[in-house]
Design a protein around this motif. Structure first.
Motif, PDB file in Angstrom:
ATOM      1  N   LEU A 199       9.257  -1.472 -31.890  1.00 19.49           N
ATOM      2  CA  LEU A 199       8.109  -1.411 -32.796  1.00 19.49           C
ATOM      3  C   LEU A 199       8.544  -1.548 -34.251  1.00 19.49           C
ATOM      4  O   LEU A 199       7.876  -2.187 -35.064  1.00 19.49           O
ATOM      5  CB  LEU A 199       7.354  -0.087 -32.609  1.00 19.49           C
ATOM      6  N   CYS A 203       6.761  -4.170 -37.064  1.00 21.63           N
ATOM      7  CA  CYS A 203       5.764  -3.477 -37.886  1.00 21.63           C
ATOM      8  C   CYS A 203       6.228  -3.474 -39.336  1.00 21.63           C
ATOM      9  O   CYS A 203       7.436  -3.421 -39.622  1.00 21.63           O
ATOM     10  CB  CYS A 203       5.566  -2.043 -37.400  1.00 21.63           C
ATOM     11  N   ASP A 257      -4.255  -0.654 -39.283  1.00 23.08           N
ATOM     12  CA  ASP A 257      -3.145   0.234 -38.935  1.00 23.08           C
ATOM     13  C   ASP A 257      -3.487   1.008 -37.658  1.00 23.08           C
ATOM     14  O   ASP A 257      -4.653   1.326 -37.401  1.00 23.08           O
ATOM     15  CB  ASP A 257      -2.885   1.249 -40.052  1.00 23.08           C
ATOM     16  N   LEU A 289       1.610   2.812 -37.860  1.00 22.01           N
ATOM     17  CA  LEU A 289       2.179   1.551 -37.407  1.00 22.01           C
ATOM     18  C   LEU A 289       1.324   0.402 -37.941  1.00 22.01           C
ATOM     19  O   LEU A 289       0.150   0.282 -37.595  1.00 22.01           O
ATOM     20  CB  LEU A 289       2.232   1.514 -35.879  1.00 22.01           C
ATOM     21  N   ARG A 290       1.926  -0.411 -38.791  1.00 26.60           N
ATOM     22  CA  ARG A 290       1.213  -1.534 -39.412  1.00 26.60           C
ATOM     23  C   ARG A 290       1.764  -2.838 -38.845  1.00 26.60           C
ATOM     24  O   ARG A 290       2.877  -3.259 -39.165  1.00 26.60           O
ATOM     25  CB  ARG A 290       1.377  -1.483 -40.929  1.00 26.60           C
ATOM     26  N   ALA A 291       0.997  -3.455 -37.957  1.00 30.19           N
ATOM     27  CA  ALA A 291       1.454  -4.668 -37.280  1.00 30.19           C
ATOM     28  C   ALA A 291       1.633  -5.817 -38.271  1.00 30.19           C
ATOM     29  O   ALA A 291       0.820  -6.013 -39.171  1.00 30.19           O
ATOM     30  CB  ALA A 291       0.445  -5.059 -36.203  1.00 30.19           C
ATOM     31  N   ASN A 292       2.714  -6.560 -38.092  1.00 31.06           N
ATOM     32  CA  ASN A 292       2.907  -7.797 -38.857  1.00 31.06           C
ATOM     33  C   ASN A 292       1.942  -8.839 -38.296  1.00 31.06           C
ATOM     34  O   ASN A 292       2.099  -9.292 -37.160  1.00 31.06           O
ATOM     35  CB  ASN A 292       4.351  -8.272 -38.706  1.00 31.06           C
ATOM     36  N   LEU A 296       1.971  -9.874 -34.452  1.00 32.67           N
ATOM     37  CA  LEU A 296       1.414  -8.858 -33.568  1.00 32.67           C
ATOM     38  C   LEU A 296      -0.030  -8.534 -33.957  1.00 32.67           C
ATOM     39  O   LEU A 296      -0.319  -8.250 -35.124  1.00 32.67           O
ATOM     40  CB  LEU A 296       2.268  -7.576 -33.660  1.00 32.67           C
ATOM     41  N   PRO A 298      -3.125  -6.075 -34.235  1.00 29.86           N
ATOM     42  CA  PRO A 298      -3.308  -4.612 -34.267  1.00 29.86           C
ATOM     43  C   PRO A 298      -3.932  -4.064 -32.974  1.00 29.86           C
ATOM     44  O   PRO A 298      -3.517  -3.018 -32.476  1.00 29.86           O
ATOM     45  CB  PRO A 298      -4.237  -4.402 -35.460  1.00 29.86           C
ATOM     46  N   LEU A 301      -1.405  -3.896 -30.202  1.00 26.67           N
ATOM     47  CA  LEU A 301      -0.556  -2.727 -30.422  1.00 26.67           C
ATOM     48  C   LEU A 301      -1.286  -1.454 -30.001  1.00 26.67           C
ATOM     49  O   LEU A 301      -0.703  -0.574 -29.352  1.00 26.67           O
ATOM     50  CB  LEU A 301      -0.164  -2.655 -31.902  1.00 26.67           C
ATOM     51  N   LYS A 332       9.310   4.309 -33.255  1.00 28.07           N
ATOM     52  CA  LYS A 332       9.548   2.913 -33.633  1.00 28.07           C
ATOM     53  C   LYS A 332      10.690   2.271 -32.847  1.00 28.07           C
ATOM     54  O   LYS A 332      10.905   1.061 -32.929  1.00 28.07           O
ATOM     55  CB  LYS A 332       9.808   2.819 -35.138  1.00 28.07           C
ATOM     56  N   GLN A 344      -1.739 -12.622 -26.595  1.00 29.54           N
ATOM     57  CA  GLN A 344      -2.213 -11.306 -27.036  1.00 29.54           C
ATOM     58  C   GLN A 344      -3.735 -11.300 -27.174  1.00 29.54           C
ATOM     59  O   GLN A 344      -4.406 -10.364 -26.748  1.00 29.54           O
ATOM     60  CB  GLN A 344      -1.573 -10.942 -28.379  1.00 29.54           C
TER      61      GLN A 344
END
Length: 392
Positions: A199, A203, A257, A289-292, A296, A298, A301, A332, A344
């Motif tokens: 993660l 993230c 997030d 957790l802030r997805a890129n 990814l 959100p 995730l 993480k 996804q």
């Protein structure tokens, strides 16, 4: 239902047209002995087939009993939650237990009356700073309507039918949830053809607020208790600023997030931040957790954090016995499957539909269950409201 209400009205007109007698609860109850066993000592009772009530939501099966018969159980600290049971039972030291002495009073009728007044009892009879406790001197003065026994029994029969129907719907919904969880875990299980990454690798970094630079701004504060464990939504927040912010109010959250409660993590407090809570503050008790977005989604995730595999990992990596927690670093380190954004999207679309079927109270079985609960509460209140007989 209208016919049933008419039958009750006829009985009232026949048996108590001038109203019914009210008595204080303390006049009709028989208090059970106080338990000396705390939750931690339940294993000393042995495993058996006798129910043991606790002050929480979890009950146990043990090999001993304190009471045998019809009894009402309520936790004496926290929030009022009444339970009824007939038969042999044990209970822990923070459960207040009582039966009814008079043969002219139906125990289950009293239980249903207490359930109907549970909110009021919680507001007025649970007192204290911090953890509130049941004030038994106040509780015993609660006035209970006592219509003739045939009316009590008829009301109990009606409410039992409602309870049974609600239990059937809840059981069906629970079965669907298990089915959903199975398919969700299957959809989020990948083989060697899909790359796995920690993660922390996919993230983005998050920021903490600098209160000295934000002294004239109010924020909504998301504490651990703000996140519902039932639907993963943020329910209640507290307005804070630099003057009254708790020491744990540090982390800035943005829309998209995913927050995960790292204190007592198996309680499953996690949520997807929506636009309403964008740029607000959450407790350091959450891992943010802030997805890129280039790699990814959100929502993908968010669904990953619901999987059995993730919670097995959490359970194996939490530390501390009494108040377990897991570090942000450990969270993480969890490796997640990393399919294409297109894949996804496909999985999220399927899981959104499944999720709605078992959690959205506006459609399907959840909607029917919600309707039944409201209907039950309405009729319970109607059936348990009586005119008090005037004494000269």
């Amino acid at each position: 239902m209208a016919e049933t209400i008419t039958k009750i009205d006829k009985l009232i007109n026949e048996l108590c047209p001038e109203g019914v007698e009210f008595k204080e609860l303390g006049e009709i109850w028989k208090r059970a002995p106080k338990s000396k066993i705390g939750v931690g000592k339940i294993p000393l009772l042995g495993v058996g087939k006798i129910i043991c009530f606790t002050s929480g939501s979890k009950d146990y099966l043990v090999n001993d009993f304190l009471v045998d018969g019809e009894y009402i159980f309520v936790n004496d600290g926290g929030v009022a939650d009444f339970k009824y049971y007939s038969g042999k039972a044990y209970y822990t030291d923070h459960v207040f237990t009582f039966g009814i002495e008079s043969e002219l009073v139906n125990v289950k009728f009293v239980y249903y009356f207490l359930k109907d007044n549970q909110f009021m009892i919680n507001e007025k009879m649970f007192q204290g700073s911090g953890l509130k406790n049941l004030q038994k001197k106040l509780f015993e003065t609660l006035k209970i309507p006592l219509p003739p026994l045939p009316i009590q029994e008829e009301i109990v029969k009606i409410l039992d039918n409602f309870t049974e129907l609600e239990a059937e719907l809840e059981a069906e919904l629970e079965a669907r949830k298990k089915q959903y969880e199975y398919y969700r875990d299957e959809l989020l299980t990948f083989g060697d053809d899909v790359e796995f990454k920690e993660l922390g690798e996919i993230c983005l970094n998050t920021n903490n607020i600098k209160w000295k630079e934000n002294q004239n701004t109010n924020y909504e504060y998301i504490d651990l208790s703000s996140v519902s464990r039932d639907n993963n939504q943020i329910s209640e927040t507290k307005t804070i600023n630099s003057d009254n912010a708790p020491s744990r109010a540090q982390q800035i959250v943005n829309e998209g997030d995913v927050i995960f409660g790292t204190t007592r993590p198996t309680l499953k407090r996690y949520s997807l931040i929506n636009s309403e809570h964008h740029n607000q503050i959450c407790s350091t008790g959450f891992c943010v957790l802030r997805a890129n977005p280039k790699k990814l989604l959100p929502k993908f995730l968010f669904f990953i954090l619901k999987t059995t595999k993730f919670y097995d990992y959490v359970e194996n990596n939490q530390e501390g016995a009494g108040y377990p927690s897991i570090s942000n670093g450990k969270v993480k380190k969890f490796k997640i499957p990393f399919p294409s954004l297109q894949e996804q999207n496909r999985i999220v679309a399927i899981l959104d539909k499944f999720d709605a079927l078992v959690n959205d109270i506006s459609i399907g079985l959840p909607a029917e269950l919600e309707l039944r609960k409201k209907q039950y509460e309405y009729y319970r209140n109607k059936l348990l409201t009586f005119k008090e007989k005037l004494t000269v």
